[in-house]
Structures are given as structure tokens and as C-alpha cells.
Design an enzyme around this catalytic site. Structure first.
Site, short mmCIF file in Angstrom:
data_model
loop_
_atom_site.label_atom_id
_atom_site.label_comp_id
_atom_site.label_asym_id
_atom_site.label_seq_id
_atom_site.Cartn_x
_atom_site.Cartn_y
_atom_site.Cartn_z
N LEU A 140 0.94 -1.22 -0.02
CA LEU A 140 -0.14 0.04 -0.01
C LEU A 140 0.78 1.21 -0.07
O LEU A 140 1.74 1.23 0.80
CB LEU A 140 -0.98 -0.03 1.22
CG LEU A 140 -1.81 1.21 1.33
CD1 LEU A 140 -3.27 0.71 1.14
CD2 LEU A 140 -1.67 2.08 2.67
N HIS A 141 0.46 2.58 -0.64
CA HIS A 141 1.22 3.54 -0.99
C HIS A 141 -0.01 4.65 -1.30
O HIS A 141 -0.45 4.12 -2.01
CB HIS A 141 2.33 3.44 -1.78
CG HIS A 141 2.14 3.09 -3.18
ND1 HIS A 141 1.92 1.80 -3.30
CD2 HIS A 141 2.13 3.58 -4.06
CE1 HIS A 141 1.49 1.47 -4.78
NE2 HIS A 141 1.76 2.77 -5.13
#
Length: 187
Positions: A140-141
Site C-alpha cells: 500500500l502507498h
């Protein structure tokens, strides 16, 4: 196969009225270089970056559970991402501390980018999963893309080219230098 009428004797092409801005560094992105295979952390660039020097990794700031890093293939100057250290793919799987610090880093980054570049606005978001456009879906980012009035001019629309007026290392130095000068609480 190459059309022989479009290739000059030098193999480069025949002159035309178009000007070209070469961005050979984008080929690594196009070919998927450094993208993780599957959901495992080995080889994941977001897992590897924190082990590198901040300047080499383009890390702007480090927190307890997340860090801010420039996007290697930015949409606009100052495009950065807030990334959890932990290899986690799904937003609901973040811990309360990770969720809090992700939000605080995003707020702080907005203040820093505004102070350094006078951004008029931002696109902020998470592409959750491959189908939603995540280039590295396994980690995730959150993207923070600065925007300015008129920044979507003819270059990307007609010329399919993005103009970036500064080297990534210079952008990282500016943002990292300004990061510590701002309050660590939400701006």
C-alpha cells in the site's frame, strides 16, 4: 516490424515537425523493473527503500510506522508517496498507528510542498489493487500529487510528454530540508 519509410539512414528516423523530449528512465517503469513478484516482500521496492540512504532512496522523511518518498516516475514535480514500513496491501489491514501516521504525514507533506513550491492544490489517493491502477499493489502507498493552475497544458494532452523542471534529487533535498522546519503536528 519497422516501416522503412519512417526510418532514416541512421536508423533514428526521418525529420518531421515534431520535437521530442527523451525520457529513457521511463523504460524501467514500462518494463515493470523493480515491481514485486506476487505478494511477498522480497524484491518489493517499498520494503527495500528504507534500508538505503535517504538521498539514494529519495526518502523525504521517516516516521515510526510510515515514510515519505518521492515517486520515481512523477506525474508532477514534488509527487511523493506516504508508505507504511510494513508490507501490507489492503488499507483496512493498517493498524490504528499506521493509519494515524499515514494521515499525519500526508497533512504535513501538503504543508511542506506548499511552502517549497506554492502548489495550488493536490490529488491525494490510494490505488487499491491492480484493477484500480496500483503499480505495486502488494504494498500500500498513498500518492500526493501537487497541482498548479494550468499544469495540464498541451504537453501531456497533445504531446504525451510531461515536463519536470527539476531533478528528483534536487526536489528531495528541498522537501527534506523543509520537512523538519515545519511543525510535526497536522498543518
Amino acid at each position: 516490424m519497422t516501416d522503412p519509410e519512417l526510418v532514416g539512414q541512421d536508423g533514428i528516423g526521418i525529420p518531421d515537425a515534431l520535437q521530442r523530449l527523451w525520457t529513457p528512465h521511463r523504460m524501467a517503469y514500462i518494463k515493470g523493473q523493480d515491481k514485486p513478484d506476487g505478494d511477498d516482500p522480497p524484491g518489493c521496492p517499498f520494503c527495500r527503500l528504507p534500508s538505503l540512504d535517504d538521498e539514494q532512496a529519495l526518502i523525504v522523511a521517516r516516521g515510526e510506522t510510515v515514510y515519505a518518498v518521492l515517486n520515481l516516475y512523477p506525474y508532477n514535480p514534488g509527487h511523493l508517496m506516504v508508505v507504511p514500513y510494513r508490507h501490507v496491501a489492503d488499507y483496512p489491514d493498517l493498524t490504528a498507528d499506521e493509519t494515524r501516521e499515514l494521515a499525519e504525514f500526508t497533512q504535513h507533506a501538503m504543508g511542506v510542498v506548499r511552502a517549497v513550491s506554492a502548489a495550488h492544490g493536490f490529488n491525494i489517493g490510494i490505488n487499491q489493487g491492480v484493477i484500480a491502477g496500483a503499480g505495486i499493489a502488494a504494498h500500500l502507498h498513498q500518492h500526493l500529487v501537487p497541482r498548479w493552475g494550468g499544469d495540464a497544458n498541451f504537453m501531456p494532452v497533445i504531446g504525451h510528454t510531461k515536463v519536470l523542471p527539476q531533478l528528483l534529487g534536487e526536489t528531495r533535498d528541498l522537501l527534506a530540508g523543509a520537512w523538519g522546519k515545519r511543525s510535526t503536528t497536522a498543518d
